[in-house]
Motif scaffolding. Structure first.
Motif, PDB file in Angstrom:
ATOM      1  N   LEU A   1       0.713  -1.287   0.166  1.00  0.00           N
ATOM      2  CA  LEU A   1       0.634  -0.196  -0.017  1.00  0.00           C
ATOM      3  C   LEU A   1       0.923   0.940   0.326  1.00  0.00           C
ATOM      4  O   LEU A   1       0.202   2.099   0.094  1.00  0.00           O
TER       5      LEU A   1
ATOM      6  N   THR B   1       0.362  -2.350  -7.761  1.00  0.00           N
ATOM      7  CA  THR B   1      -2.072  -3.185  -7.521  1.00  0.00           C
ATOM      8  C   THR B   1      -1.871  -4.630  -8.247  1.00  0.00           C
ATOM      9  O   THR B   1      -2.431  -5.265  -7.966  1.00  0.00           O
TER      10      THR B   1
ATOM     11  N   ARG C   1      -0.518  -6.686  -5.007  1.00  0.00           N
ATOM     12  CA  ARG C   1      -2.168  -6.581  -4.312  1.00  0.00           C
ATOM     13  C   ARG C   1      -2.991  -7.142  -4.855  1.00  0.00           C
ATOM     14  O   ARG C   1      -3.836  -7.761  -4.076  1.00  0.00           O
ATOM     15  N   ARG C   2      -3.364  -7.343  -6.014  1.00  0.00           N
ATOM     16  CA  ARG C   2      -4.339  -8.157  -6.697  1.00  0.00           C
ATOM     17  C   ARG C   2      -4.237  -9.400  -6.887  1.00  0.00           C
ATOM     18  O   ARG C   2      -5.051 -10.260  -6.753  1.00  0.00           O
TER      19      ARG C   2
ATOM     20  N   PHE D   1      -6.549  -8.177   2.515  1.00  0.00           N
ATOM     21  CA  PHE D   1      -6.341  -7.625   2.817  1.00  0.00           C
ATOM     22  C   PHE D   1      -7.817  -7.841   4.402  1.00  0.00           C
ATOM     23  O   PHE D   1      -8.690  -8.066   3.180  1.00  0.00           O
TER      24      PHE D   1
ATOM     25  N   ILE E   1     -14.040  -9.346  -6.161  1.00  0.00           N
ATOM     26  CA  ILE E   1     -12.909  -9.988  -6.343  1.00  0.00           C
ATOM     27  C   ILE E   1     -12.251 -11.198  -7.192  1.00  0.00           C
ATOM     28  O   ILE E   1     -11.659 -11.200  -8.056  1.00  0.00           O
TER      29      ILE E   1
ATOM     30  N   ILE F   1     -12.164 -11.108 -10.558  1.00  0.00           N
ATOM     31  CA  ILE F   1     -10.221 -10.357 -11.446  1.00  0.00           C
ATOM     32  C   ILE F   1      -9.433 -11.067 -10.981  1.00  0.00           C
ATOM     33  O   ILE F   1      -8.381 -10.626 -11.531  1.00  0.00           O
TER      34      ILE F   1
ATOM     35  N   ARG G   1      -9.326  -0.261  -4.706  1.00  0.00           N
ATOM     36  CA  ARG G   1      -7.693  -0.056  -4.312  1.00  0.00           C
ATOM     37  C   ARG G   1      -7.087  -0.711  -3.802  1.00  0.00           C
ATOM     38  O   ARG G   1      -6.219  -1.815  -4.463  1.00  0.00           O
ATOM     39  N   VAL G   2      -7.010  -0.834  -2.605  1.00  0.00           N
ATOM     40  CA  VAL G   2      -6.088  -2.017  -1.806  1.00  0.00           C
ATOM     41  C   VAL G   2      -6.389  -3.283  -1.903  1.00  0.00           C
ATOM     42  O   VAL G   2      -5.468  -3.742  -1.937  1.00  0.00           O
ATOM     43  N   ILE G   3      -7.385  -3.643  -2.834  1.00  0.00           N
ATOM     44  CA  ILE G   3      -7.838  -4.762  -2.210  1.00  0.00           C
ATOM     45  C   ILE G   3      -7.715  -5.300  -4.238  1.00  0.00           C
ATOM     46  O   ILE G   3      -7.302  -6.210  -4.320  1.00  0.00           O
ATOM     47  N   GLY G   4      -6.879  -4.394  -4.604  1.00  0.00           N
ATOM     48  CA  GLY G   4      -6.375  -4.649  -5.893  1.00  0.00           C
ATOM     49  C   GLY G   4      -6.950  -4.341  -7.485  1.00  0.00           C
ATOM     50  O   GLY G   4      -6.243  -4.888  -8.325  1.00  0.00           O
ATOM     51  N   PHE G   5      -7.868  -3.449  -7.065  1.00  0.00           N
ATOM     52  CA  PHE G   5      -8.751  -2.950  -8.391  1.00  0.00           C
ATOM     53  C   PHE G   5      -7.559  -1.678  -9.173  1.00  0.00           C
ATOM     54  O   PHE G   5      -6.815  -0.352  -8.285  1.00  0.00           O
ATOM     55  N   THR G   6      -6.977  -1.331 -10.261  1.00  0.00           N
ATOM     56  CA  THR G   6      -5.830  -0.714 -10.793  1.00  0.00           C
ATOM     57  C   THR G   6      -7.221   0.721 -11.375  1.00  0.00           C
ATOM     58  O   THR G   6      -8.159   0.725 -10.151  1.00  0.00           O
TER      59      THR G   6
END
Ligand SMILES: Nc1ncnc2c1ncn2[C@@H]1O[C@H](COP(=O)(O)OP(=O)(O)OP(=O)(O)O)[C@@H](O)[C@H]1O
Ligand SMILES: [Mg+2]
Lengths: 245, 788
Positions: free
Chosen positions: A68, A92, A95-96, A101, A121, A124, B694-699
């Motif tokens: 982050l 990104t 994290r993806r 989290f 989630i 993606i 955004r935190v969980i990975g979305f661009t």
């Protein structure tokens, strides 16, 4: 992911490898050293509990490990990949693909049901489990079509965990996951996290103010003033249900 | 400065782009209001001063010929304050360097002194007085400008069959020709039609009217009845071939100015109303969000003892800043717009000096009106804030509850992605806001349809008029109706492929209480060149008996085919008769009555006569034809179709161009403002949610799509509604300009719709992207720290 030259002493099971990790905020007189040179190695499947006083730098550490934020100085590798120098798009991506989290205040999307929050989630992710399966894992199979406003705090937190683990992440980051919950619900949440760690072999880092939770861990880190001041390995882990609160 | 005011300043700084968006939308409405209201005042003042100073007449009449002594009879009519008699004559003009002739109306200047009524205003050169200066002429400004004529230039005119050369002595304006165009014309055509003045003697000699007049203007004494004077004038002029007197309300130039003011009055209410409503809604949305964000601050202020009034006043001040900004922008825009419009008016109206004056009273009114709009927008939001008991306001707002969207409840949601569901459910959770946002976007789409509908309507009318109805190359009129063999002379001109006769007769048509004065057009039963067309675009065959009327004329007179109408001829032997109406013709400019030429001639009782001919001329002989026709003593006016058509095209292109620019700007501002504002509010409300994504990975792009998805859905829904609204606007506006002079058909093309959709889509997209740039500033770490 781009590969940088990994440090030579790295073992194959190493997930995180940090040296002299430093994070400062502000500058001049107002400079705050939130993290002041931390050395840390974590390997796959480990269950790590991070303890420390308020303001000691726990969240800062987790945010760096979770991609982050980027360190001010020092090195940070994730599986040999230079996380410390990754750009916005790289973080990104990381994290993806790799991180789950769980936050103190759940941070669910209020306009989506439990199932959809998880599906968000899985839509993606590269190799996700079914949203239903993830919700079963946290014991919420019966409440899948409820909106966050219709769930209790503990239930919301378990949805957040399901959301975090549905993509089978390599690491699970939990910042005070039980902070807003009562003892009994907190226990249910910890049980869910413990099961994920055990069944999926996910490297799990939990931040807590509650030292009782230290018993669950393979390893307990204590932070103060931005330094790791204590590191303790438990020979045996205590099940969440048998923790003495 | 109080601390509350300091807070106000900081809040404003944080919301400056949103405040600007609201102020811009407000400014559009205000600009329109300031521009139209000021322009109405300018036009009315300028016109009234002009009419007064140049002694514009109140009653007008044409006649065949009356000796000058009749003037005294006219002056003796009770209620008549002043009389101006003179000669008015149609002429064909030959301009240096232009092969096509133009048509002019020449009027006489009195032998002694100045004109009593309808005095001229000298623009350049010098005025002609009394008997002096043979061979000199004054030219109307519009024609002179269009044809690049200056004092000292030469111009040839065919006066009663005699070609004469004149020197332009001066360029002038006349209150009779503010709108310098032939009577009944919808648009001016200054290249091909002009007005001129020359001394009485010369004109009288040329037209065999020495010691006589054929044109009068009157001014009424205060309190005199116009209708009574008109009746008395008609009585006096009857023996002299009077064509019927009329007042200002039928004066071609005066009515055009009056109609323009009417249109401005409509715009001055409609436009501001719509735009200020949108601005009120936007203000409400911004303030509601602001107050929600500051719930706790409000509670603390109240806990510390601030009164509801102080707190309400604080938020009202916020919107007043927007009002002031909007008014400043609106005034600047209104003044700029006003100057552009005055420039455009120069195409249509000729005043000694039409200037745009910003009316201060209008600015004050604009401030009041926009303040009311802003207060309406704010009051609801502020009331909710001050009503909140302090203790409750301290607690964060309860989590928002959602439910599946309607389409999902209907079982259609299976294929939707999670992010699309978010958009749908958000729309449904705030139905009023979503509807208003949609409404504003629909409005933006709708107003774009209007100017192009105008353009297409005018295009259609021109094509219809010049391709369907009038297919001649040229129309040539005779000085006065002549024997049928005149047609043979026309046919003998070089290059004439086809010549068809036309006979015109000035008449009064009467049905019950309704009457109209116009010219009956007598044509061959089934002409090739001038074709009478019905509503289904088929050519009508003129029957051996009876009249064919314009549909609009039948409507005005309240008659239907099959009914009879009484006809009083205003020239020649002045017969009266009753004829049946056999069919209705479709036309868009002016009103017409048609009759088979033989039938008309029989009724007129003057034998076989023609007033002129429609001709088609081969291109190879065109120059020779024009030379011959200009030299022909009997041809009084030569109307070349393509010149007129070209003139119309230029004039409409310029005025429609300005209209398009205005509507395009306004639509873009609304679409842009509303989308930007909604996106910003959404961003603020859903900051936490978006940061979590955004935190969980979305661009960034994916999160942007979540933010914009909702607006995209609303925009897509709004567009079809907007097209329907636009069609409605166009219908309404066209109906309001649908008069006896001009009628525009409603033509809506796919290209028009596509343009409207495209503009709104682009404006929305750009503003959404602009708002999305703020996603970069999302505080990923901060949002995880606390509840909002
Ligand atoms: N954005 C920031 N700007 C300035 N200082 C910061 C910022 N974020 C954190 N800090 C400081 O860095 C230090 C470590 O913060 P951190 O959030 O890591 O503490 P923590 O151990 O998680 O505390 P807590 O248990 O209260 O959550 C604190 O002194 C904090 O004030
Ligand atoms: Mg913390």
């Amino acid at each position: 992911m781009a590969t940088a030259t990994p440090p030579s002493e790295l073992s194959p099971s190493s997930v995180f490898h940090a040296r002299a990790l430093t994070k400062t905020y502000g500058d001049g007189d107002a400079v705050v050293r939130a993290l002041a040179g931390v050395d840390l190695d974590c390997s796959a499947g480990e269950f790590v509990v991070v303890l420390g006083a308020s303001g000691s730098g726990k969240s800062t550490l987790l945010n760096l490990l979770g991609g982050l934020d980027t360190p001010t100085s020092g090195t940070l590798f994730y599986r040999g990949w230079d996380l410390g120098r990754a750009d916005e798009a790289g973080l990104t991506r990381y994290r993806r693909d790799a991180v789950g989290f769980v936050f103190q205040f759940y941070n669910l999307i209020p306009s989506l049901t439990a199932r959809e929050n998880v599906a968000l989630i899985t839509e993606i992710a590269a190799d996700p489990m079914a949203p239903e399966e993830a919700l079963q894992l946290v014991g919420l199979g019966a409440r899948m079509d409820h909106f966050p406003a219709q769930l209790s705090g503990g239930e919301q937190q378990r949805v957040a965990i399901a959301r975090a683990i549905a993509k089978r992440p390599a690491v699970l980051m939990c910042d005070e996951p039980t902070g807003a919950l009562d003892v009994r619900t907190g226990m249910a949440v910890l049980e869910a996290i413990e099961r994920i760690n055990r069944d999926l072999g996910t490297l799990t880092l939990i931040i807590t103010h509650n030292s009782v939770m230290a018993g669950m861990a393979d390893r307990v880190l204590t932070l103060s003033d931005g330094h790791i001041t204590g590191e303790k390995r438990n020979a045996t882990r205590v099940a969440a249900t048998s923790l003495a609160w | 400065m109080s601390l509350l005011d300091l807070k106000l300043l900081r809040d404003l700084r944080a919301l400056k782009s949103q405040a600007l968006a609201v102020a811009l939308v407000m400014a559009c409405g205000l600009a329109m209001m300031i521009m139209t209201r000021s322009l109405i005042a300018s036009l009315e003042n300028t016109r009234d001063t002009y009419y007064r100073e140049n002694r514009f007449a109140e009653i007008f009449a044409r006649l065949k010929r009356a000796p000058n002594s009749v003037a005294a009879q006219l002056a003796a009519i009770p209620g008549v304050a002043a009389v101006q008699t003179g000669i008015a004559l149609q002429v064909t003009l030959d301009l240096p360097g232009v092969i096509e002739p133009a048509t002019g109306l020449v009027q006489s200047l009195p032998e002694q002194g100045e004109l009593v009524l309808n005095r001229l205003h000298l623009r350049s050169g010098r005025i002609l007085l009394g008997r002096e200066s043979m061979g000199e002429i004054l030219a109307g400004e519009a024609f002179a400008e269009a044809n690049n004529l200056h004092p000292g230039d030469r111009i040839a005119a065919v006066l009663y069959g005699r070609r004469q050369n004149f020197r332009v002595a001066g360029i002038v304006l006349s209150p009779e020709f503010v709108f310098e165009a032939p009577p009944g014309a919808a648009l001016p055509n200054n290249k091909t039609y002009g007005v001129f003045w020359m001394p009485y003697k010369e004109l009288a000699t040329a037209s065999n009217l020495d010691g006589a007049f054929n044109n009068i203007s009157l001014r009424l004494a205060p309190g005199a009845s116009e209708a009574e004077v008109i009746a008395a004038v008609d009585q006096v002029l009857r023996p002299y071939g009077g064509r019927g007197a009329y007042g200002r309300e039928s004066h071609p130039s005066h009515t055009r100015v009056r109609d323009e003011i009417k249109i401005l009055q409509g715009l001055s209410i409609g436009f501001p109303l719509v735009f200020l409503s949108v601005a009120a809604f936007m203000t409400n949305a911004v303030m509601s969000r602001q107050i929600t964000l500051q719930r706790e601050q409000i509670a603390i202020l109240k806990a510390f003892g601030f009164s509801n009034w102080e707190i309400g006043g604080h938020y009202l001040k916020f919107s007043l800043v927007i009002v002031v900004g909007g008014t400043v922008l609106g005034t600047v825009g209104g003044v700029a717009l006003g100057h552009r419009l005055v420039e455009m008016y120069h195409l249509f109206f000729r005043f000694p000096a039409l200037e745009f004056h910003l009316a201060t009273s209008v600015v004050v009114m604009a401030i009041i009106v926009s303040m009311v709009a802003a207060i309406i927008g704010v009051v609801g939001a502020v009331r909710a804030a001050v009503r909140l008991p302090p203790a409750e306001a301290m607690r964060p707002e309860p989590p928002s509850s959602y439910r599946p969207a309607l389409v999902e409840r209907l079982g259609l949601g299976r294929a939707f992605t999670a992010t699309f569901r978010m958009a749908l459910r958000n729309i449904e959770r705030r139905p009023a806001r979503s509807l208003l946002t949609m409404g504003a976007l629909a409005l933006a789409t709708g107003i774009l349809v209007v100017p192009n509908a105008f353009r297409d309507g005018i295009g259609h009318v021109l094509d219809y008029q010049w391709d369907m109805i009038q297919r001649q190359t040229v129309f040539v009129a005779l000085i006065e109706p002549g024997p049928a063999r005149a047609l043979a002379d026309f046919r003998a001109l070089p290059g004439v492929v086809l010549a068809e006769p036309v006979r015109g007769a000035a008449v009064e048509l009467r049905a019950g209480n309704h009457f109209r004065r116009l010219t009956i057009t007598g044509l061959p039963a089934r002409a090739e060149l001038y074709r009478v067309i019905d509503a289904s675009d088929r050519q009508l065959t003129l029957p051996a008996q009876g009249l064919v009327l314009s549909a609009k004329l039948a409507e005005v007179l309240g008659v239907k085919p099959g009914e009879a109408i009484s006809v009083r001829v205003l020239e020649g032997k002045r017969p009266q008769f009753t004829v049946p109406i056999v069919a209705l013709a479709e036309d868009f400019a002016g009103t017409a009555a048609y009759m088979e030429i033989g039938a008309l001639n029989r009724l007129l009782g003057e034998g076989d006569r023609v007033s002129g001919a429609y001709m088609s001329v081969s291109a190879g002989e065109w120059v020779n034809f024009l030379e011959a026709v200009k030299a022909s003593p009997r041809a009084v006016s030569v109307v070349v179709k393509n010149r007129i058509r070209e003139g119309f095209r230029e004039t409409t292109a310029q005025s429609i161009g300005l209209l398009q620019q205005i509507y395009l700007t306004f639509a873009t501002v609304v679409a842009f403002g509303i989308v930007y504002n909604s996106a910003r509010i959404s961003l603020s409300e859903r900051q936490r949610e978006l940061a979590t994504l955004r935190v969980i990975g979305f661009t960034r792009g994916e999160v942007g799509a979540v933010l914009v998805g909702e607006l995209a859905v609303l925009t897509l829904l709004a567009m079809p509604c907007g097209l329907v609204i636009g069609a409605g606007f166009a219908r309404l506006i066209l109906a309001s300009v649908n008069t006896e002079f001009v009628r525009l058909p409603l033509i809506l093309t796919p290209a028009n719709y596509a343009f409207a959709v495209l503009v709104v889509a682009v404006a929305s997209l750009v503003s959404a992207l602009l708002a999305c740039r703020r996603l970069d500033q999302l505080d990923l770490v901060g949002v995880l720290k606390a509840r909002d």
